[in-house]
Design a protein around this motif. Structure first.
Motif, short mmCIF file in Angstrom:
data_model
loop_
_atom_site.label_atom_id
_atom_site.label_comp_id
_atom_site.label_asym_id
_atom_site.label_seq_id
_atom_site.Cartn_x
_atom_site.Cartn_y
_atom_site.Cartn_z
N SER A 67 5.33 -4.47 12.90
CA SER A 67 6.43 -3.76 12.36
C SER A 67 6.01 -3.22 10.78
O SER A 67 6.90 -2.53 10.25
N LYS A 68 4.91 -3.68 10.14
CA LYS A 68 4.39 -3.37 8.99
C LYS A 68 3.23 -2.81 8.95
O LYS A 68 2.36 -3.17 9.74
N ILE A 86 4.55 2.72 -0.64
CA ILE A 86 5.51 2.24 0.67
C ILE A 86 6.29 1.25 0.60
O ILE A 86 7.17 0.76 1.36
N GLY A 87 6.06 0.55 -0.76
CA GLY A 87 6.82 -0.88 -0.88
C GLY A 87 6.22 -2.05 -0.39
O GLY A 87 5.84 -2.02 0.82
N SER A 88 6.46 -2.98 -1.05
CA SER A 88 5.73 -4.56 -0.86
C SER A 88 6.44 -4.99 0.69
O SER A 88 5.70 -5.91 1.11
N ASN A 89 7.74 -4.64 0.76
CA ASN A 89 8.10 -5.13 2.00
C ASN A 89 7.81 -4.51 3.41
O ASN A 89 7.85 -5.02 4.30
N ASN A 90 6.99 -3.43 3.08
CA ASN A 90 6.74 -2.49 4.30
C ASN A 90 5.28 -2.61 4.44
O ASN A 90 4.50 -1.94 5.29
N VAL A 91 4.55 -3.57 3.80
CA VAL A 91 3.04 -3.83 3.84
C VAL A 91 2.38 -5.47 3.89
O VAL A 91 3.10 -6.02 2.83
N GLU A 92 1.66 -5.65 4.57
CA GLU A 92 1.06 -6.77 4.56
C GLU A 92 -0.38 -6.64 3.90
O GLU A 92 -1.18 -5.90 4.35
N ILE A 93 -0.71 -7.42 2.88
CA ILE A 93 -1.92 -7.17 2.08
C ILE A 93 -2.89 -8.41 2.42
O ILE A 93 -2.40 -9.56 2.48
N VAL A 94 -4.14 -7.98 2.88
CA VAL A 94 -5.05 -8.99 3.52
C VAL A 94 -6.48 -8.67 2.77
O VAL A 94 -6.94 -7.71 2.97
N ASN A 95 -6.66 -9.55 1.85
CA ASN A 95 -8.01 -9.60 1.13
C ASN A 95 -9.03 -10.37 2.04
O ASN A 95 -9.00 -11.50 2.20
N ILE A 96 -9.66 -9.49 2.75
CA ILE A 96 -10.67 -10.19 3.58
C ILE A 96 -11.68 -10.92 2.98
O ILE A 96 -12.46 -11.48 3.65
N GLY A 97 -11.96 -10.50 1.62
CA GLY A 97 -13.00 -11.09 0.93
C GLY A 97 -12.56 -12.61 0.72
O GLY A 97 -13.58 -13.50 0.46
N GLU A 98 -11.46 -13.02 0.62
CA GLU A 98 -10.84 -14.29 0.60
C GLU A 98 -10.56 -14.89 1.82
O GLU A 98 -10.65 -16.05 2.12
N PRO A 136 -11.24 -0.09 1.24
CA PRO A 136 -9.91 -0.31 1.82
C PRO A 136 -9.50 0.53 2.95
O PRO A 136 -9.88 1.72 2.78
N ALA A 137 -8.77 -0.22 3.85
CA ALA A 137 -8.10 0.46 4.97
C ALA A 137 -6.56 0.18 5.01
O ALA A 137 -6.41 -1.22 4.78
N LEU A 138 -5.90 1.12 5.69
CA LEU A 138 -4.57 0.71 5.93
C LEU A 138 -4.41 1.00 7.39
O LEU A 138 -4.79 1.92 7.78
N VAL A 139 -3.85 -0.10 8.23
CA VAL A 139 -3.51 0.19 9.58
C VAL A 139 -2.01 0.42 9.63
O VAL A 139 -1.24 -0.63 9.26
N THR A 140 -1.60 1.43 10.15
CA THR A 140 -0.22 1.77 10.16
C THR A 140 0.50 1.04 11.44
O THR A 140 -0.11 0.39 12.45
N PRO A 141 1.99 0.89 11.33
CA PRO A 141 2.81 0.32 12.32
C PRO A 141 2.24 0.88 14.01
O PRO A 141 2.22 -0.09 14.84
N ASN A 142 1.83 1.85 13.90
CA ASN A 142 1.78 2.50 15.29
C ASN A 142 0.27 2.31 15.57
O ASN A 142 -0.50 2.98 16.59
N GLY A 143 -0.70 1.79 14.85
CA GLY A 143 -1.88 1.46 15.26
C GLY A 143 -2.92 2.54 14.69
O GLY A 143 -4.27 2.23 14.93
N ASN A 144 -2.62 3.41 13.95
CA ASN A 144 -3.66 4.30 13.02
C ASN A 144 -4.37 3.66 11.96
O ASN A 144 -3.46 2.79 11.11
N THR A 145 -5.40 4.09 11.94
CA THR A 145 -6.35 3.08 10.90
C THR A 145 -6.69 4.14 9.78
O THR A 145 -7.49 5.40 10.38
N LEU A 146 -6.26 4.00 8.53
CA LEU A 146 -6.62 5.16 7.68
C LEU A 146 -7.42 4.52 6.44
O LEU A 146 -7.24 3.71 5.92
#
Length: 77
Positions: A2-3, A25-37, A54-64
């Motif tokens: 959903s995010k 897109i607002g903090s409520n619409n994205v989960e931030i994952v620091n894979i370094g940590e 950095p990369a953003l994976v959208t709710p429908n599965g697109n990777t940007l």
């Protein structure tokens, strides 16, 4: 999913992009994952199609991929 999920490795390029994504897109619409940590999420990111951060994976599965910071090979060390 959903995010959107924003994966990054904690570098200055990634942190700057994180702030831009949150502002766009607002903090409520994205989960931030620091894979370094949180290295346990690396496999999840790769499965989603993340080849560099950095990369953003959208709710429908697109990777940007955003402003090449580090390859996943570099992140995994």
């Amino acid at each position: 999913m959903s995010k959107s999920i924003f994966y990054h490795a904690g570098c200055s390029v990634c942190v700057s992009a994180e702030q831009d994504i949150i502002n766009l897109i607002g903090s409520n619409n994205v989960e931030i994952v620091n894979i370094g940590e949180n290295r346990t999420r690396i496999q999840e990111a790769e499965k989603a199609g993340v080849e560099s951060v950095p990369a953003l994976v959208t709710p429908n599965g697109n990777t940007l991929h955003i402003n090449f910071g580090a390859s996943m090979a570099d992140v995994k060390g």
